[in-house]
Motif scaffolding. Sequence first.
Motif, PDB file in Angstrom:
ATOM      1  N   GLY A  83       0.818  -1.215   0.000  1.00  0.00           N
ATOM      2  CA  GLY A  83       0.000   0.000   0.000  1.00  0.00           C
ATOM      3  C   GLY A  83       0.846   1.256   0.000  1.00  0.00           C
ATOM      4  O   GLY A  83       0.513   2.232   0.689  1.00  0.00           O
ATOM      5  N   PHE A  84       1.937   1.251  -0.726  1.00  0.00           N
ATOM      6  CA  PHE A  84       2.834   2.413  -0.769  1.00  0.00           C
ATOM      7  C   PHE A  84       3.870   2.160  -1.850  1.00  0.00           C
ATOM      8  O   PHE A  84       4.058   1.024  -2.291  1.00  0.00           O
ATOM      9  N   GLN A  85       4.534   3.255  -2.289  1.00  0.00           N
ATOM     10  CA  GLN A  85       5.746   3.069  -3.089  1.00  0.00           C
ATOM     11  C   GLN A  85       6.897   3.768  -2.386  1.00  0.00           C
ATOM     12  O   GLN A  85       7.697   3.148  -1.730  1.00  0.00           O
ATOM     13  N   PHE A 119       6.511   8.131   1.684  1.00  0.00           N
ATOM     14  CA  PHE A 119       6.465   9.420   2.391  1.00  0.00           C
ATOM     15  C   PHE A 119       5.099   9.692   3.013  1.00  0.00           C
ATOM     16  O   PHE A 119       5.003  10.158   4.150  1.00  0.00           O
ATOM     17  N   CYS A 120       4.039   9.377   2.282  1.00  0.00           N
ATOM     18  CA  CYS A 120       2.686   9.686   2.779  1.00  0.00           C
ATOM     19  C   CYS A 120       2.171   8.600   3.711  1.00  0.00           C
ATOM     20  O   CYS A 120       1.128   8.759   4.340  1.00  0.00           O
ATOM     21  N   THR A 121       2.901   7.460   3.773  1.00  0.00           N
ATOM     22  CA  THR A 121       2.379   6.269   4.446  1.00  0.00           C
ATOM     23  C   THR A 121       2.035   6.463   5.928  1.00  0.00           C
ATOM     24  O   THR A 121       0.975   6.009   6.366  1.00  0.00           O
ATOM     25  N   PRO A 122       2.894   7.140   6.712  1.00  0.00           N
ATOM     26  CA  PRO A 122       2.496   7.337   8.114  1.00  0.00           C
ATOM     27  C   PRO A 122       1.137   8.040   8.233  1.00  0.00           C
ATOM     28  O   PRO A 122       0.293   7.643   9.042  1.00  0.00           O
ATOM     29  N   GLY A 123       0.939   9.048   7.402  1.00  0.00           N
ATOM     30  CA  GLY A 123      -0.333   9.770   7.422  1.00  0.00           C
ATOM     31  C   GLY A 123      -1.484   8.896   6.960  1.00  0.00           C
ATOM     32  O   GLY A 123      -2.580   8.932   7.524  1.00  0.00           O
ATOM     33  N   ALA A 148      -4.154  -0.066  -3.644  1.00  0.00           N
ATOM     34  CA  ALA A 148      -3.577  -0.968  -2.649  1.00  0.00           C
ATOM     35  C   ALA A 148      -3.840  -0.472  -1.219  1.00  0.00           C
ATOM     36  O   ALA A 148      -4.002  -1.271  -0.295  1.00  0.00           O
ATOM     37  N   ILE A 149      -3.897   0.849  -1.064  1.00  0.00           N
ATOM     38  CA  ILE A 149      -4.216   1.408   0.258  1.00  0.00           C
ATOM     39  C   ILE A 149      -5.641   1.022   0.634  1.00  0.00           C
ATOM     40  O   ILE A 149      -5.910   0.534   1.739  1.00  0.00           O
ATOM     41  N   CYS A 174      -1.539  10.545  -2.195  1.00  0.00           N
ATOM     42  CA  CYS A 174      -0.390   9.689  -2.474  1.00  0.00           C
ATOM     43  C   CYS A 174       0.048   9.969  -3.894  1.00  0.00           C
ATOM     44  O   CYS A 174      -0.650   9.613  -4.833  1.00  0.00           O
ATOM     45  N   ARG A 175       1.191  10.625  -4.044  1.00  0.00           N
ATOM     46  CA  ARG A 175       1.610  11.006  -5.390  1.00  0.00           C
ATOM     47  C   ARG A 175       2.190   9.837  -6.173  1.00  0.00           C
ATOM     48  O   ARG A 175       2.394   9.920  -7.371  1.00  0.00           O
TER      49      ARG A 175
END
Lengths: 168, 294
Positions: A108-110, A113-117, A153-154, A146-147
């Motif tokens: 659910g990320f690449q 950077f935005c993942t904690p939020g 996936a999130i 999420c850029r």
Amino acid sequence: MSKETEISEEQQTFALSVIVNGQSWNGQIPVQETLLEFLRNRLGLTGTKRSCESEICGACTVLVESQAVSSCNYLAYEAHGKSVLSIEGLSVGDQLDPLQEAFIRNMGFQCGFCTPGQLMMAKALLLDNPSPTREQIVEGMNGNICRCGAYPAITASILEVAGLTAKK
Amino acid sequence: MLRPFRVLEPSTAGEAAAELGRLGERAKVYAGGAELLLLLRHKLVQADYLVNIKRIGALDKITWDGGILRIGATVTHHRLEKEPLVQKYLPMFAHAESQVANLRVRNQGTLGGNLCFNDPHSDPGPALLVYEASVKLAGASEERLTTLDDFFVDMYATTLRPDEVLTEVQVPPLPAGFSGAYARVHRFQRPTVAVAAAVKIENGRLDNVRLAVGCVGPKPQRLQELEAKIRGISLKDAQRVISQSGPYFMKLLRPVDDLLGSADYKLYMTRTLLARALEEAPNGDRGAKSAKGD
């Protein structure tokens, strides 16, 4: 804190007493200090990210009393007597939160950077409604950008955890 | 980093107004901070003092007095979207509140702050105009009540005096037989165009109608002239009148090009959303399906 009696010469400070990730913290902070600055600069909790500083992107999301807030635009002194949860407090020791496990399983990320939020917003959503529909998840997460475009996936990760919780 | 300021925490609205009067331009009212802290950070507003009105107990209440729903100024958007009294008496407004920005902003931002900033790209304003809401403004020694329509003056401008605090929003439910709809298009989590409609249909005709549009120009607007024109005709005819009212919208709404859309686009979407809201309103008090645009 009323009137100007407790204002020191130049800056007004505030005797903050707050619980961050289960640990209590007491000390003086300037009233204009944001929760983001408090967490990152004072406590060294750099998992919470500074990004748009306009309450749009969601990278600085933390929970105050289980409610999601943009820590960049929230005065730390407002958290007095309250409980704050940041990404560093999401796992219990080595035990990851089910959301963190689901994000890893589903990628659910690449860049991350935005993942904690994203995780903290998802946590707030599930605390409010343990078994949301896909539509409710998409609606609830619409303030977290999420850029890399990991949105599908999130969403899948959160749905998975919602399903697990619902079965319990 | 925010430039240093001091926070005052008065315990009554009168005390807050007195502080504002004493400090003048150097002080700003602080409630949720959703808009104020942003403007302070970007140095669009300067303040040496923030007058925090959240310690004024009476301001965070929602009460139903049998005819009017009274909403305290520091009630947050999130509380409004969830509050059973709002869902029961003002369902279209509850829906509009659920559309405000994102959950973080709704957790923090207050209705009073939203109305006082009068940011042109905002959801509550147009919805409340259709309900014919009023706002209570407290000075140091007296209070006054003004309609929201009169309160909104221009972009970021209201009739609030520098030594007054908005304490309460008074909203009567739609009259019997009316039902409402709220429709919008949005980008960057702010509405580009927002319309609110309330209609009363009888024998297939618009027996009565109220319309408001926000975000297109400097402030939310009721469309009274158009309402008078479409009262008594069928929905289809009303939609035709709306599609032909370009010059009227141009003159009344004073559309501006901005980051969220061109004036032409906003005028086009105004007509589209009004037609859609009119169609949706009779089916219930929820909002019309909104188009996404992020």
